[in-house]
Design a protein around this motif. Structure first.
Motif, PDB file in Angstrom:
ATOM      1  N   ALA A 278      26.024 -16.043 123.873  1.00  0.00           N
ATOM      2  CA  ALA A 278      25.955 -17.471 124.199  1.00  0.00           C
ATOM      3  C   ALA A 278      26.481 -17.771 125.591  1.00  0.00           C
ATOM      4  CB  ALA A 278      26.730 -18.273 123.159  1.00  0.00           C
ATOM      5  N   ALA A 279      27.315 -16.876 126.128  1.00  0.00           N
ATOM      6  CA  ALA A 279      27.884 -17.086 127.461  1.00  0.00           C
ATOM      7  C   ALA A 279      27.012 -16.527 128.577  1.00  0.00           C
ATOM      8  CB  ALA A 279      29.274 -16.456 127.524  1.00  0.00           C
ATOM      9  N   ASN A 280      25.891 -15.923 128.224  1.00  0.00           N
ATOM     10  CA  ASN A 280      25.006 -15.328 129.235  1.00  0.00           C
ATOM     11  C   ASN A 280      23.995 -16.368 129.709  1.00  0.00           C
ATOM     12  OD1 ASN A 280      23.119 -13.813 130.711  1.00  0.00           O
ATOM     13  ND2 ASN A 280      23.405 -12.003 129.426  1.00  0.00           N
ATOM     14  N   PRO A 281      24.072 -16.801 130.967  1.00  0.00           N
ATOM     15  CA  PRO A 281      23.206 -17.893 131.437  1.00  0.00           C
ATOM     16  C   PRO A 281      21.767 -17.501 131.726  1.00  0.00           C
ATOM     17  CG  PRO A 281      24.601 -17.136 133.221  1.00  0.00           C
ATOM     18  CD  PRO A 281      25.040 -16.391 132.002  1.00  0.00           C
ATOM     19  N   GLY A 282      21.437 -16.196 131.691  1.00  0.00           N
ATOM     20  CA  GLY A 282      20.030 -15.856 131.917  1.00  0.00           C
ATOM     21  C   GLY A 282      19.785 -14.403 132.243  1.00  0.00           C
ATOM     22  N   SER A 283      18.911 -13.761 131.451  1.00  0.00           N
ATOM     23  CA  SER A 283      18.479 -12.380 131.693  1.00  0.00           C
ATOM     24  C   SER A 283      17.030 -12.392 132.153  1.00  0.00           C
ATOM     25  CB  SER A 283      18.605 -11.553 130.408  1.00  0.00           C
ATOM     26  OG  SER A 283      19.919 -11.576 129.903  1.00  0.00           O
ATOM     27  N   LEU A 284      16.666 -11.383 132.948  1.00  0.00           N
ATOM     28  CA  LEU A 284      15.325 -11.316 133.516  1.00  0.00           C
ATOM     29  C   LEU A 284      14.551 -10.152 132.908  1.00  0.00           C
ATOM     30  CD1 LEU A 284      13.424 -12.418 135.819  1.00  0.00           C
ATOM     31  CD2 LEU A 284      14.337 -10.553 137.216  1.00  0.00           C
ATOM     32  N   PRO A 285      13.403 -10.409 132.264  1.00  0.00           N
ATOM     33  CA  PRO A 285      12.587  -9.298 131.751  1.00  0.00           C
ATOM     34  C   PRO A 285      12.093  -8.420 132.895  1.00  0.00           C
ATOM     35  CG  PRO A 285      11.849 -11.423 130.866  1.00  0.00           C
ATOM     36  CD  PRO A 285      12.799 -11.721 131.980  1.00  0.00           C
ATOM     37  N   LEU A 286      11.805  -7.165 132.572  1.00  0.00           N
ATOM     38  CA  LEU A 286      11.257  -6.250 133.563  1.00  0.00           C
ATOM     39  C   LEU A 286      10.000  -6.860 134.182  1.00  0.00           C
ATOM     40  CD1 LEU A 286      12.006  -3.334 134.514  1.00  0.00           C
ATOM     41  CD2 LEU A 286      10.145  -2.534 133.073  1.00  0.00           C
ATOM     42  N   VAL A 287       9.842  -6.680 135.486  1.00  0.00           N
ATOM     43  CA  VAL A 287       8.725  -7.307 136.184  1.00  0.00           C
ATOM     44  C   VAL A 287       7.408  -6.932 135.524  1.00  0.00           C
ATOM     45  CG1 VAL A 287       8.442  -5.430 137.860  1.00  0.00           C
ATOM     46  CG2 VAL A 287       7.732  -7.733 138.463  1.00  0.00           C
ATOM     47  N   GLY A 288       6.527  -7.935 135.347  1.00  0.00           N
ATOM     48  CA  GLY A 288       5.252  -7.726 134.680  1.00  0.00           C
ATOM     49  C   GLY A 288       4.080  -7.819 135.632  1.00  0.00           C
ATOM     50  N   MET A 289       2.885  -7.958 135.091  1.00  0.00           N
ATOM     51  CA  MET A 289       1.673  -7.942 135.895  1.00  0.00           C
ATOM     52  C   MET A 289       1.602  -9.096 136.890  1.00  0.00           C
ATOM     53  SD  MET A 289      -0.050  -5.259 135.161  1.00  0.00           S
ATOM     54  CE  MET A 289      -1.734  -5.599 135.698  1.00  0.00           C
TER      55      MET A 289
END
Length: 367
Positions: A278-289
């Motif tokens: 809940a304290a994580n403000p944002g993760s980025l998925p591996l770059v896609g197409m």
């Protein structure tokens, strides 16, 4: 987006995926000892093409995740960022080290790595990212220990010259963030322990994010403190991400009894307290197409273990399982998992550094 750009982005993304999925299979090991292998031509850092990112031009360090409200703030930044990318020589090539004009390597660097890592620092500083004759992926386990050390020494000779060029031609005494991942972290470690730059770094270092590498307490005890809170400056941050329940024994075997630095990128403390997702403000998925995707909020929590590894609650959404290493090693995702937290922290530390320096100048002027 024009057809030409769509094709370019799709092709670049395909190369990135191939690099991550097949790794060594399309990157043959060096055929000869380092001493018997011709080195690629040295980069010339007066040539903008030998920089993967420069604040004076539009490049892959200037992007931001969609629908995040984040923007490129380099033109307004008071600090600089010297960013060293991880191994991107994962497609074709030969020898021990990659040439800085190798097309496939630069596509992976620019369209795969920088867009996901260097971009998170464009809110805190002007981003400088040199190309360097990096050790190729398949060379990491090839040959003898002496071969591998000579290969890294060649790579560092470029980094050293790039940093010297940056200091002479770009920095103008500005506060400095060092940011690096994996092989880049190995280079940044050498840079920070290089006596030629000791005085500059003592005066200007905001923070060093030395992520996804072998960073030990005894490396820096006599030089830089480990960061203990979110606003501390002149200190070192490091972590290596593993999924809870994974097996970090192979990574720990590299330690030889030494204690790894682990700073939790959610609390910014070097303790073993667990921080919930809940304290994580944002993760980025591996770059896609089609490039960067939207951030995933509250995706993973994290804790530093007594072993010096960062143990995370494994993400179950798409975009976080494609490039895992053995034992539940989330090495590829070290920055992605904490994208927004690192971005916010870099800006916070830079602003605090500038405020501290201004206060010191005012105090000095009163005497």
């Amino acid at each position: 987006m024009g057809i030409k750009r769509i094709v370019l982005v799709a092709f670049a993304a395909l190369l990135v995926v191939l690099a991550l999925v097949f790794r060594d299979g399309i990157n043959p090991a060096p055929a000869h000892a380092f001493a018997d292998t011709a080195a690629p031509p040295a980069p010339d850092y007066r040539n903008p093409a030998h920089w993967a990112a420069l604040p004076s031009r539009r490049d892959s360090a200037d992007v931001a995740p969609p629908d995040s409200g984040l923007t490129d703030r380099q033109a307004l930044a008071d600090a600089d960022v010297f960013y060293l990318h991880p191994t991107s020589a994962v497609l074709l090539g030969s020898g021990w080290n990659a040439a800085v004009d190798h097309v496939f390597t630069n596509v992976v660097t620019d369209r795969g790595v920088l867009v996901q890592q260097a971009s998170l620092f464009n809110g805190a500083g002007r981003v400088y990212a040199p190309r360097y004759r990096q050790r190729r992926m398949s060379a990491h386990t090839a040959g003898t220990a002496a071969d591998r050390e000579q290969s890294y020494a060649l790579a560092y000779s470029d980094v050293q010259r790039a940093f010297a060029h940056y200091l002479q031609h770009y920095s103008a005494g500005r506060p400095l963030i060092i940011a690096a991942h994996s092989q880049g972290t190995a280079m940044a470690r050498r840079l920070m322990l290089d006596e030629r730059f000791a005085e500059v770094l003592r005066q200007r270092l905001v923070v060093a994010y030395l992520v996804g590498g072998r960073i030990f307490h005894d490396d820096f005890a006599a030089h830089y403190p480990v960061c203990q809170h979110a606003q501390q400056t002149g200190c070192v941050v490091a972590w290596n991400s593993f999924g809870e329940g994974g097996d970090g024994s192979a990574k720990l075997a590299e330690n030889a009894g030494r204690q790894r630095i682990c700073v939790n990128p959610l609390s910014w403390r070097a303790d073993t307290a667990a921080v919930p997702a809940a304290a994580n403000p944002g993760s980025l998925p591996l770059v896609g197409m089609m490039g960067l995707q939207a951030l995933d909020v509250a995706l993973v929590g994290a804790r530093c273990g007594d072993d010096g590894l960062l143990w995370i609650s494994a993400p179950e959404r798409p975009g976080y399982q494609r490039a895992l290493f053995a034992g539940g090693d989330y090495h590829t995702y070290d920055f992605n998992l904490f994208y927004r937290s690192v971005r916010d922290n870099a800006r916070l530390r830079a602003r605090h550094f500038v405020a501290q320096r201004a206060a010191t100048a005012v105090a000095g002027g009163q005497h």
